[in-house]
Design an enzyme around this catalytic site. Sequence first.
Site, mmCIF file in Angstrom:
data_model
loop_
_atom_site.group_PDB
_atom_site.id
_atom_site.type_symbol
_atom_site.label_atom_id
_atom_site.label_comp_id
_atom_site.label_asym_id
_atom_site.label_seq_id
_atom_site.Cartn_x
_atom_site.Cartn_y
_atom_site.Cartn_z
ATOM 1 N N ASP A 1 0.835 -1.209 0.000
ATOM 2 C CA ASP A 1 0.000 0.000 0.000
ATOM 3 C C ASP A 1 0.873 1.264 0.000
ATOM 4 O O ASP A 1 0.631 2.196 -0.772
ATOM 5 C CB ASP A 1 -0.920 -0.021 1.234
ATOM 6 C CG ASP A 1 -1.833 1.196 1.283
ATOM 7 O OD1 ASP A 1 -2.787 1.263 0.491
ATOM 8 O OD2 ASP A 1 -1.577 2.098 2.104
ATOM 9 N N LYS B 1 1.160 4.118 -3.054
ATOM 10 C CA LYS B 1 0.977 5.567 -2.842
ATOM 11 C C LYS B 1 2.229 6.322 -3.288
ATOM 12 O O LYS B 1 2.151 7.373 -3.913
ATOM 13 C CB LYS B 1 0.689 5.853 -1.365
ATOM 14 C CG LYS B 1 -0.677 5.356 -0.918
ATOM 15 C CD LYS B 1 -0.767 5.343 0.596
ATOM 16 C CE LYS B 1 -2.149 4.940 1.072
ATOM 17 N NZ LYS B 1 -2.190 4.627 2.506
HETATM 18 N N1 HSE Z 1 -4.840 0.931 4.692
HETATM 19 C C1 HSE Z 1 -4.504 2.286 4.441
HETATM 20 C C2 HSE Z 1 -3.569 2.766 5.522
HETATM 21 C C3 HSE Z 1 -5.754 3.122 4.397
HETATM 22 O O1 HSE Z 1 -3.497 2.110 6.564
HETATM 23 O O2 HSE Z 1 -2.903 3.779 5.340
HETATM 24 C C4 HSE Z 1 -5.524 4.535 3.954
HETATM 25 O O3 HSE Z 1 -5.027 4.587 2.642
#
Ligand code: HSE
Length: 418
Positions: free
Chosen positions: A195, A199
């Site tokens: 994740d 980003k």
């Molecule tokens: N799973 C993501 C985090 C949610 O913990 O940052 C927000 O993008």
Amino acid sequence: MDAHKSLTIGLFGFGVVGEGLYKVLQQTPSLKATIKKVCIKNPEKKRNAPDALFTTNKDELLNDPEINVIVEVINESEPAFEIVSTALKNGKDVVSASKKMIAEHLPELLGLQKLTERSFLYESAACASIPVIRNLEEYYDNDLLHSIKAIVNGSTNFILTKMFEDKLDFQQALLLAQQLGFAESDPTLDVEGFDAANKWNFLLTHAYGIVVPPDALVFNGIQSIHQSDALVATEKHYDIKLVAQAKKLENGKVAAFVLPQFVKHDDHLAFVKNEYNGVVIESGFADKQFFYGKGAGSFPTASAVLSDLSALRYQYKYEYKKLYHHKPNELTNDFYIRVYVSFDDWKYIPKEKFEWIEEWHAETDRKYLVGVLHFNELAQNSWWRENKTSLILSPEAVIEDVEVRKLKKKSLELAGIV
Ligand code: HSE
């Protein structure tokens, strides 16, 4: 879309973010934005909104001429891309929170924005409540961005805080992050760094004009961090954070990666606890700036969607200035990196690959060393993430000084460990 026109929204997804947006819009009537229909996958699930609002037929939203904005906050990446591309082609503006989808389809999404001339905004997809994308786009347009260092995943930061400060174990901390709605439906995306890397992938586009496939970035998560690493961190007065960073090197190329790092107590990022995110930017004129805010959760994420909706009123579009109006920067792996590595057995560590090793502790079951590697060693090999080996960057990790390359390798024989 003129400033007085109402926004009629077709919303895809009614999970943590979708429901958050529904509630937030009810409290912001001045925006004149109404959700006309919500498309969901599972009609059986009980929802906190009138039944008539929901449908399972995406065409009811995508083909409704009255709906002028599609907000897409679903989990799955491929269906999200399908929705976003159809909506743009159908002449609708789109707001999305799907970071994985954006990272995986950025070149196509750039093409679609050019082709359709519609707005495609996704501030909520990175750092939730922190307006990082618009800042990188607008504020640093002509300033020299020396470096960005950020915590971009709320769940892993939450887990590290709970483990090392509140002494919860990993599973308890993860469960709590899931219950609070911070974690992805598949939490390995958070824990193993996917994740954060997703980003970072498109933040690099806004910061430096870099467009690369998500697997071009070296990244890891927090899954291999060992209890003994936390003890070493405490001894050295460090915290451990999952840090996404990019640094412009003297040759004009950009070093970028997402890896766990030791962070000094007086570093701005050490201040970032729980589900908060933080971004430290160093630039030529503005010098150092620190952005801080909640990086996950229903309302903080919905707040960024709301801000995108409001930006649609003045036809705001990302111009991707660093990509289209400046000479885009290039990503490089040609630099050195100072790392701490902890491991169970020397046999798992290719000592000869280190330029030099400056510290090591080998007496106990869990051993560790601090040394310098060429970054390509991490990009091209995986020993550092196998056999319970844990790699954590030193606080000032990137070494680019060309003089360093000329330094004679301090031999491992001299260090007495081979
Ligand atoms: N799973 C993501 C985090 C949610 O913990 O940052 C927000 O993008």
